[in-house]
Design a protein around this motif. Sequence first.
Motif, mmCIF file in Angstrom:
data_model
loop_
_atom_site.group_PDB
_atom_site.id
_atom_site.type_symbol
_atom_site.label_atom_id
_atom_site.label_comp_id
_atom_site.label_asym_id
_atom_site.label_seq_id
_atom_site.Cartn_x
_atom_site.Cartn_y
_atom_site.Cartn_z
ATOM 1 N N ARG A 98 -23.227 16.259 -129.211
ATOM 2 C CA ARG A 98 -22.054 16.008 -129.823
ATOM 3 C C ARG A 98 -22.146 14.644 -130.577
ATOM 4 O O ARG A 98 -21.653 14.331 -131.810
ATOM 5 C CB ARG A 98 -20.949 15.900 -128.999
ATOM 6 N N ARG A 99 -22.732 13.544 -130.067
ATOM 7 C CA ARG A 99 -22.913 12.345 -130.695
ATOM 8 C C ARG A 99 -23.684 12.683 -132.296
ATOM 9 O O ARG A 99 -23.399 11.979 -133.172
ATOM 10 C CB ARG A 99 -23.599 11.238 -130.025
ATOM 11 N N LEU A 135 -25.623 24.011 -128.730
ATOM 12 C CA LEU A 135 -24.738 23.547 -127.960
ATOM 13 C C LEU A 135 -24.181 24.821 -126.955
ATOM 14 O O LEU A 135 -23.367 25.635 -127.613
ATOM 15 C CB LEU A 135 -23.423 22.899 -128.669
ATOM 16 N N ARG A 138 -24.942 17.913 -118.805
ATOM 17 C CA ARG A 138 -23.704 16.998 -119.439
ATOM 18 C C ARG A 138 -24.139 15.939 -120.564
ATOM 19 O O ARG A 138 -23.675 15.881 -121.526
ATOM 20 C CB ARG A 138 -22.988 16.422 -118.342
ATOM 21 N N ASP A 139 -25.247 15.355 -120.042
ATOM 22 C CA ASP A 139 -25.770 14.184 -121.002
ATOM 23 C C ASP A 139 -26.587 14.786 -122.259
ATOM 24 O O ASP A 139 -26.281 14.325 -123.309
ATOM 25 C CB ASP A 139 -26.800 13.408 -120.249
ATOM 26 N N GLU A 140 -26.972 16.054 -122.012
ATOM 27 C CA GLU A 140 -27.643 16.739 -123.406
ATOM 28 C C GLU A 140 -26.561 17.130 -124.450
ATOM 29 O O GLU A 140 -26.471 16.967 -125.254
ATOM 30 C CB GLU A 140 -28.452 17.763 -122.856
ATOM 31 N N ALA A 141 -25.462 17.714 -123.503
ATOM 32 C CA ALA A 141 -24.248 18.231 -124.451
ATOM 33 C C ALA A 141 -23.632 16.724 -125.207
ATOM 34 O O ALA A 141 -23.273 17.114 -126.320
ATOM 35 C CB ALA A 141 -23.424 18.920 -123.648
ATOM 36 N N ILE A 142 -23.526 15.626 -124.492
ATOM 37 C CA ILE A 142 -22.800 14.594 -125.100
ATOM 38 C C ILE A 142 -23.843 14.088 -126.435
ATOM 39 O O ILE A 142 -23.354 13.910 -127.208
ATOM 40 C CB ILE A 142 -22.704 13.471 -124.054
ATOM 41 N N ALA A 143 -25.046 14.165 -126.092
ATOM 42 C CA ALA A 143 -25.932 13.611 -127.160
ATOM 43 C C ALA A 143 -26.046 14.613 -128.236
ATOM 44 O O ALA A 143 -26.241 13.958 -129.294
ATOM 45 C CB ALA A 143 -27.440 13.852 -126.601
ATOM 46 N N MET A 147 -13.779 19.536 -132.347
ATOM 47 C CA MET A 147 -14.679 18.972 -132.426
ATOM 48 C C MET A 147 -15.273 18.767 -133.787
ATOM 49 O O MET A 147 -15.806 17.646 -134.313
ATOM 50 C CB MET A 147 -16.058 19.723 -131.614
#
Length: 620
Positions: A115-116, A102, A108-113, A141
């Motif tokens: 975190r999920r 991270l 942005r989409d990679e970071a969201i993935a 987080m």
Amino acid sequence: MPDSHNSTTRLFETDGARNPVDLLKRVYGYSAFRGQQQAVVEHVVAGGDAVVLFPTGAGKSLCFQIPALCRRGVGIVVSPLIALMRDQVQALNGLGIRAAALNSSLTRDEAIAVRRALGSGGLDLLYVTPERAVTPSFAEMVADIDIALFAIDEAHCVSQWGHDFRPEYRGLDCLSSHFPGVPRIALTATADPHTREDIVERLALNGARVFTSSFDRPNIAYEIVERDQPRQQLLRFLSRFKDASGIVYCLSRAKVEDTAEWLNAQGIRALPYHAGMDRALRDAHQDAFLKEENLCLVATVAFGMGIDKPDVRYVAHLDLPGSVEAYYQETGRAGRDGLPSEVWMAYGMADVIQRRRMIDEGGSPEEVKRIERAKLNALLAICETAGCRRQAILAHFGEAHPGRCGHCDTCLKPVETWDGTEAAIKALAAVYRTGERFGAGHVVDVLIGTVNEKTERFGHVDMPVFGAGKDLPARTWQSVFRQLLALGLISVDHAAFGALKLEPEARAVFRRERQLFFRKDRPTGKAPRGQKSSAARERSELAGSDLELFERLRAQRLSIARDLDVPPYVVFPDATLIALAKQRPRDFDDLLDIPGIGESKRERYGEAFLAVIDAFEDGG
């Protein structure tokens, strides 16, 4: 997320799979731990804090990766470089381990993935920068997830006395208060005793168990030469290596660019790397170095900290590093796979003067400058030693070595020494008589009796010391002054444009109370007797059909790596290919007997490599 996650889930279906020794075999493909690895792993698995001081190539990463897989939750790894995170995540995914990073390089989409995946328990290891690890948003987080451990890699960065000090590392002491009960493990490959104490104090690891192994790298051969036509000296060194990757370090960005251009003109494919380059081009050059097998990277020290490429066969320095720690870490990027590798350095008086100027004109407090000067003097002493270089390097880290390693230039061809007491008296007298106002070049001119504008203008041609050293060549006098510097008998005053100054210890020499022996420099261009290139030694493990099969396996590895867009060593390291060429397994079960092949890699690559071996055995 990588498609390797499902295979990792299968690995952990039973509690038995969480046994460290079983994981080592099933995931990493090795039947036993090395050195103190198992002791570290068991200590951290049990919840203990640890400080791990192992040399490069000793397997520090396993000391936190396996405990993270054994303990409940995700292991969080604090690492200073985004490129290093990417390399390690690639390698872990190749083993079937659910790892991610991270950092600011993600979309942005990679970071969201990521975190999920973190929130759903879909990660075994998460890499973050120290800047991110100390933020309130990061603490928020991870507040509701299980954390297996915190690993602080390149821990020497926390120390102001270290050669890679990074202020952001100082904030990592908050981990102990924010996450009580979570084990922390700090790891480094370069730390003198002072820096080790600083790591423990700054990271609040006073109750941690300290694990220290030998800092010796027996697979590395050391050679240090006096600079004389450095480009030609470098070319002779590089001519020992064919089909090999390596690094050439230079101090300035301009010298990096010029050297890379010159090497290409000599038929050696070389790429430059320094912090002043366009980011995209710099990243492209690093990717090329990681993914190609026969490339020379010419770089400043901006490149390489923690670099994971295991098959670097040589490291060369065209300029003197700033300390023994810096030299040890930079040369330590060679031979991480344990195979024979060589390191080489050319240095001269100009290096010492430039480095001391950088220290004196820097913005550090005087106490730090004093430490930096002492570290530079320690490196100069290693350069000028007539004894075993390995012994001198290890002594700096507080480790005794009997010497006569048989794997450095001074052991392969012992250096002659000579009684330099009278020469030292002449040299010191020349410094004194000329008023301690001039650099080494001018003082040498006075000693050998060179009549020029400067010696005449200052009246030095009329001094008794003028020509007093004409019995020795200028090159020898330069060596004398370097060794006097290393011995602390003279110093360089940068405020006076590099003038040489006498130190109090010089009085004993003047009074003939102290006898000095100097090393006798070798004639220019003479390589140590019996030295053999590392590439040749590596290949000497293989002969005839074994070598031919190794090259076919190497071609197969490169093909797979290009298809996957990963470095070849992520598929298999050279040591695994050598074992495949020697043992020639014929079925899937046999593959698990090869070091470096675990269950995940067997499933991914086994069929392709068995096909190469079968075809070779059948005469194809």
